[in-house]
Design a protein around this motif. Sequence first.
Motif, PDB file in Angstrom:
ATOM      1  N   GLY A 175       0.810  -1.212   0.000  1.00  0.00           N
ATOM      2  CA  GLY A 175       0.000   0.000   0.000  1.00  0.00           C
ATOM      3  C   GLY A 175       0.843   1.261   0.000  1.00  0.00           C
ATOM      4  N   GLU A 176       0.248   2.347   0.469  1.00  0.00           N
ATOM      5  CA  GLU A 176       0.940   3.635   0.524  1.00  0.00           C
ATOM      6  C   GLU A 176       0.664   4.302   1.848  1.00  0.00           C
ATOM      7  OE1 GLU A 176       0.194   6.486  -2.623  1.00  0.00           O
ATOM      8  OE2 GLU A 176       0.272   4.827  -4.068  1.00  0.00           O
ATOM      9  N   LEU A 177       1.674   4.982   2.375  1.00  0.00           N
ATOM     10  CA  LEU A 177       1.456   5.715   3.627  1.00  0.00           C
ATOM     11  C   LEU A 177       0.494   6.858   3.367  1.00  0.00           C
ATOM     12  CD1 LEU A 177       5.051   5.991   5.143  1.00  0.00           C
ATOM     13  CD2 LEU A 177       3.179   4.479   5.855  1.00  0.00           C
ATOM     14  N   PRO A 178      -0.400   7.157   4.322  1.00  0.00           N
ATOM     15  CA  PRO A 178      -1.277   8.311   4.171  1.00  0.00           C
ATOM     16  C   PRO A 178      -0.442   9.589   4.013  1.00  0.00           C
ATOM     17  CG  PRO A 178      -1.889   7.001   6.117  1.00  0.00           C
ATOM     18  CD  PRO A 178      -0.609   6.443   5.598  1.00  0.00           C
ATOM     19  N   GLU A 179      -0.990  10.578   3.290  1.00  0.00           N
ATOM     20  CA  GLU A 179      -0.263  11.839   3.055  1.00  0.00           C
ATOM     21  C   GLU A 179      -0.036  12.616   4.350  1.00  0.00           C
ATOM     22  OE1 GLU A 179      -0.349  14.020  -0.272  1.00  0.00           O
ATOM     23  OE2 GLU A 179       0.177  12.052  -1.087  1.00  0.00           O
ATOM     24  N   GLU A 180      -1.094  12.698   5.156  1.00  0.00           N
ATOM     25  CA  GLU A 180      -1.023  13.528   6.363  1.00  0.00           C
ATOM     26  C   GLU A 180      -0.207  12.797   7.451  1.00  0.00           C
ATOM     27  OE1 GLU A 180      -4.754  11.047   6.541  1.00  0.00           O
ATOM     28  OE2 GLU A 180      -3.664  12.174   5.018  1.00  0.00           O
ATOM     29  N   PRO A 181       0.360  13.575   8.404  1.00  0.00           N
ATOM     30  CA  PRO A 181       1.131  12.927   9.476  1.00  0.00           C
ATOM     31  C   PRO A 181       0.276  11.890  10.204  1.00  0.00           C
ATOM     32  CG  PRO A 181       1.329  15.322   9.609  1.00  0.00           C
ATOM     33  CD  PRO A 181       0.316  15.033   8.548  1.00  0.00           C
ATOM     34  N   LEU A 182       0.901  10.776  10.524  1.00  0.00           N
ATOM     35  CA  LEU A 182       0.196   9.688  11.198  1.00  0.00           C
ATOM     36  C   LEU A 182       0.093  10.008  12.695  1.00  0.00           C
ATOM     37  CD1 LEU A 182      -0.836   6.875  10.368  1.00  0.00           C
ATOM     38  CD2 LEU A 182       1.425   5.984  10.966  1.00  0.00           C
ATOM     39  N   THR A 183      -1.100   9.869  13.252  1.00  0.00           N
ATOM     40  CA  THR A 183      -1.252  10.075  14.703  1.00  0.00           C
ATOM     41  C   THR A 183      -1.991   8.894  15.312  1.00  0.00           C
ATOM     42  OG1 THR A 183      -3.357  11.247  14.460  1.00  0.00           O
ATOM     43  CG2 THR A 183      -1.369  12.606  14.531  1.00  0.00           C
ATOM     44  N   ILE A 184      -1.741   8.694  16.602  1.00  0.00           N
ATOM     45  CA  ILE A 184      -2.507   7.699  17.351  1.00  0.00           C
ATOM     46  C   ILE A 184      -3.065   8.389  18.592  1.00  0.00           C
ATOM     47  CG2 ILE A 184      -1.197   5.665  16.618  1.00  0.00           C
ATOM     48  CD1 ILE A 184       0.296   5.855  19.368  1.00  0.00           C
ATOM     49  N   VAL A 185      -4.141   7.826  19.123  1.00  0.00           N
ATOM     50  CA  VAL A 185      -4.622   8.275  20.434  1.00  0.00           C
ATOM     51  C   VAL A 185      -4.155   7.246  21.450  1.00  0.00           C
ATOM     52  CG1 VAL A 185      -6.632   8.775  21.861  1.00  0.00           C
ATOM     53  CG2 VAL A 185      -6.608   9.473  19.460  1.00  0.00           C
ATOM     54  N   GLU A 186      -3.395   7.724  22.446  1.00  0.00           N
ATOM     55  CA  GLU A 186      -2.935   6.835  23.514  1.00  0.00           C
ATOM     56  C   GLU A 186      -3.480   7.362  24.833  1.00  0.00           C
ATOM     57  OE1 GLU A 186       1.291   5.189  24.168  1.00  0.00           O
ATOM     58  OE2 GLU A 186       1.027   6.665  25.755  1.00  0.00           O
ATOM     59  N   ASN A 187      -4.332   6.583  25.440  1.00  0.00           N
ATOM     60  CA  ASN A 187      -4.943   6.980  26.713  1.00  0.00           C
ATOM     61  C   ASN A 187      -5.381   8.443  26.689  1.00  0.00           C
ATOM     62  OD1 ASN A 187      -4.735   4.413  27.974  1.00  0.00           O
ATOM     63  ND2 ASN A 187      -2.546   4.772  28.240  1.00  0.00           N
TER      64      ASN A 187
END
Length: 396
Positions: A175-187
């Motif tokens: 696949g391809e990485l998303p264009e926008e910066p990757l974020t996660i929600v942690e707690n």
Amino acid sequence: MARLILKPGKERSLLRRHPWVFAGSVAALDGRARAGDTVDVCTADGRVLARAACSPASQIRARVWSFDPEVVIDHAFFKRKVAEAVARRAAHPLLAGQEGVRLIHGESDGLPGVIADRYGPVVVVQLTSAGADKWREAIVGALVQATGCVAVYERSDSEVRGLEGLPPVAGCVFGELPEEPLTIVENGLTLEVDVVGGHKTGFYLDQRDNRLLTRHLAAGRRVLNCFCYTGGFSLQALAGGAAEVLSIDSSAPALAAAQRNLARNPALDAARAQWREDDVFQALRSLRAEGRKFDLIVLDPPKFAPSAAYAERAARAYKDINLLGFRLLDPGGILMSYSCSGGVGVELFQKIVAGAAVDAGVDARILHRLSAAADHPVGLAVPEGEYLKGLACQIG
Ligand code: SAH
């Protein structure tokens, strides 16, 4: 299939289900096997103990895929093992809802040399052994199937690949990485993860639970976060109501990411956060000279001892920062101190921290013994998997 014949008596660790065959235990290779090929590991009298990946260049000459001598090591094997590891995380109540989670933790998930971390829609893999490298396509395909991810990014740029005779590799393998910066929600906090340029696979997922503990302990306290990277501990401390948080790291890009992370979480009081680009060993001395005091200090340094050979030098570095940390605490203050060095065991680490407290002239007690989160399990047969250890010590 080629057979790796052990010297007499050298089957003991395999019988205890430890998955590594060291070069010194091997009597002969019967047949031809290139790096990563599957071999039967046999006792001196010819009994098959395991199926393993051969690694001719490494001191760890073979890593066990299965202790079942009948099992076939093929695409279906990896599909099964990957699906099982992913399902174990999904079934754990504390991991199921996490956007950032380690899906495969090498030996402890029965897949030596395979690391896979999920960050929302993206999975990052790190393949560090010849066997894992050979089965890249099968492992990646299995991850895609088990997770439904949009991209798999490979970060096989860890130095340990050199020990296996493998070159560094990085890039998208599905696949391809998303264009926008990757974020996660942690707690509850939104944190950016740079899977291309960040440390390890982009983020230190192993400290998730310990960052949450910091949040619980931070209320009203003056917090010092040393080796802050992208600010995970700092932001949790702010979320927990810290009076102030001073964060130190020597990496300007890490500090820039930390400040972006703070901006991504507008509920946090940014006025309470200070950032300092500095060497922690120096900064701790400067803070003492400035007469600063704190109520909660986090020390989460990089790996000082990759193996036991470095333990002594590492011990001096741990002693130094822990001693300086204890001296910067006011009575009632808490030092949360970590080591992610495989070469420094839990007992040695506790001795070092205890020695630091004595030399700092403080009475300290352990409130919490800390380790990596449950998505980084430790196989009971593979104690080497327990690399991260920490102590939360209160003084006075
Ligand atoms: N606690 C972080 C992870 C820390 S990783 C988290 O929860 O995400 C270790 C960090 O130490 C890296 O960001 C690295 O840039 C920094 N570092 C390494 N040596 C350092 C030194 N001597 N002084 C200050 N920072 C250092």
